[in-house]
Design an enzyme around this catalytic site. Structure first.
Site, PDB file in Angstrom:
ATOM      1  N   ASP A  14     -35.363  28.780  -8.800  1.00 51.30           N
ATOM      2  CA  ASP A  14     -35.012  30.151  -8.277  1.00 51.30           C
ATOM      3  C   ASP A  14     -36.176  30.419  -7.235  1.00 51.30           C
ATOM      4  OD1 ASP A  14     -34.092  32.764  -8.642  1.00 51.30           O
ATOM      5  OD2 ASP A  14     -34.563  32.929 -10.753  1.00 51.30           O
ATOM      6  N   ASN A  62     -22.722  33.052  -8.385  1.00 54.87           N
ATOM      7  CA  ASN A  62     -23.273  32.980  -7.448  1.00 54.87           C
ATOM      8  C   ASN A  62     -22.390  33.294  -5.727  1.00 54.87           C
ATOM      9  OD1 ASN A  62     -26.609  30.690  -7.848  1.00 54.87           O
ATOM     10  ND2 ASN A  62     -25.836  33.100  -8.059  1.00 54.87           N
TER      11      ASN A  62
END
Length: 234
Positions: A14, A62
């Site tokens: 991330d 996503n």
């Protein structure tokens, strides 16, 4: 009791976009910079003798990102596979992919995934599972559908039954989760396998992840007391 070395480490990669923004770049420019840390972590984990390493690179959620950013992510993953595949194979690493099939995943990337999985399928070293278009809820729903399709009577369904119908039944529970960028959540990653994982959240953005930070996270894990619901020994 104090933990020994983990068998299965999971990483949430991330912070690529924020890393780029902090340097005056477009968010999408950060994803190509996540490749080197990913390569280093795989090699470091292999050198340390880990048996299982799982890496979360793209979630089912996503797809809500801008199309241009998604394209860059897919291209970066494909390059990552192509550049590193021979080295992984030499090391005896087995590469697998976890996630729901999706027509939006470019055909060239799907081909690279299939090629790398086939080439390394018989390797007996560390197993690296790349989670792409993955969601823990989807995995559990997949297992339930599989159980129903198999005609297993309701009274015979146990936790062991459900685990046996997950996409990779041989995957052991996660011992340690490492997430970069300072975020403190699982984001749907390996929800079934993560039930008793130790969690280490690092403030560093993924492109700044190093082998030393990975080893430090493992050292943190070694000093955790893993009781699995039991009372600690005195």
């Amino acid at each position: 009791m104090k933990s020994v070395d983990p068998s299965h480490v999971a990483c949430i990669l991330d912070g690529n976009g924020r890393w780029a923004e902090a340097r005056g770049l477009m968010r999408r420019d950060g994803h190509s910079h996540g490749a080197d840390p990913a390569r280093r972590i795989i090699e470091t984990a292999d050198d340390m003798g880990l048996e299982w390493l799982s890496m979360y690179v793209f979630s089912t959620e996503n797809w809500a990102r801008p199309a241009v950013e998604i394209t860059v992510i897919m291209q970066a993953i494909e390059r990552f596979i192509d550049v590193n595949l021979e080295n992984w194979h030499r090391r005896g690493i087995r590469i697998r992919y976890l996630g729901q099939p999706h027509d939006l995943v470019p055909l060239s990337l799907r081909s690279a995934m299939a090629r790398s999985a086939a080439l390394t399928a018989s390797n007996t070293g560390m197993t690296v599972t790349v989670a792409l278009n993955h969601g823990g809820h989807s995995d559990i729903a997949h297992a339930v559908r599989s159980i129903v399709a198999a005609g297993v009577p309701a009274g015979q369904i146990t936790e062991r039954t459900l685990a046996a119908h997950l996409p990779y039944p041989d995957m052991p529970p996660v011992d340690l989760l490492i997430r970069t960028s300072g975020e403190m959540r699982l984001s749907g990653f390996l929800l079934w396998q993560m039930a008793y994982a130790e969690l280490v959240f690092l403030p560093d953005l993924w492109p700044d992840m190093t082998s030393e930070k990975f080893r430090d996270a493992i050292e943190t894990y070694r000093h955790r007391s893993r009781r699995f619901g039991k009372v600690a020994a005195r």
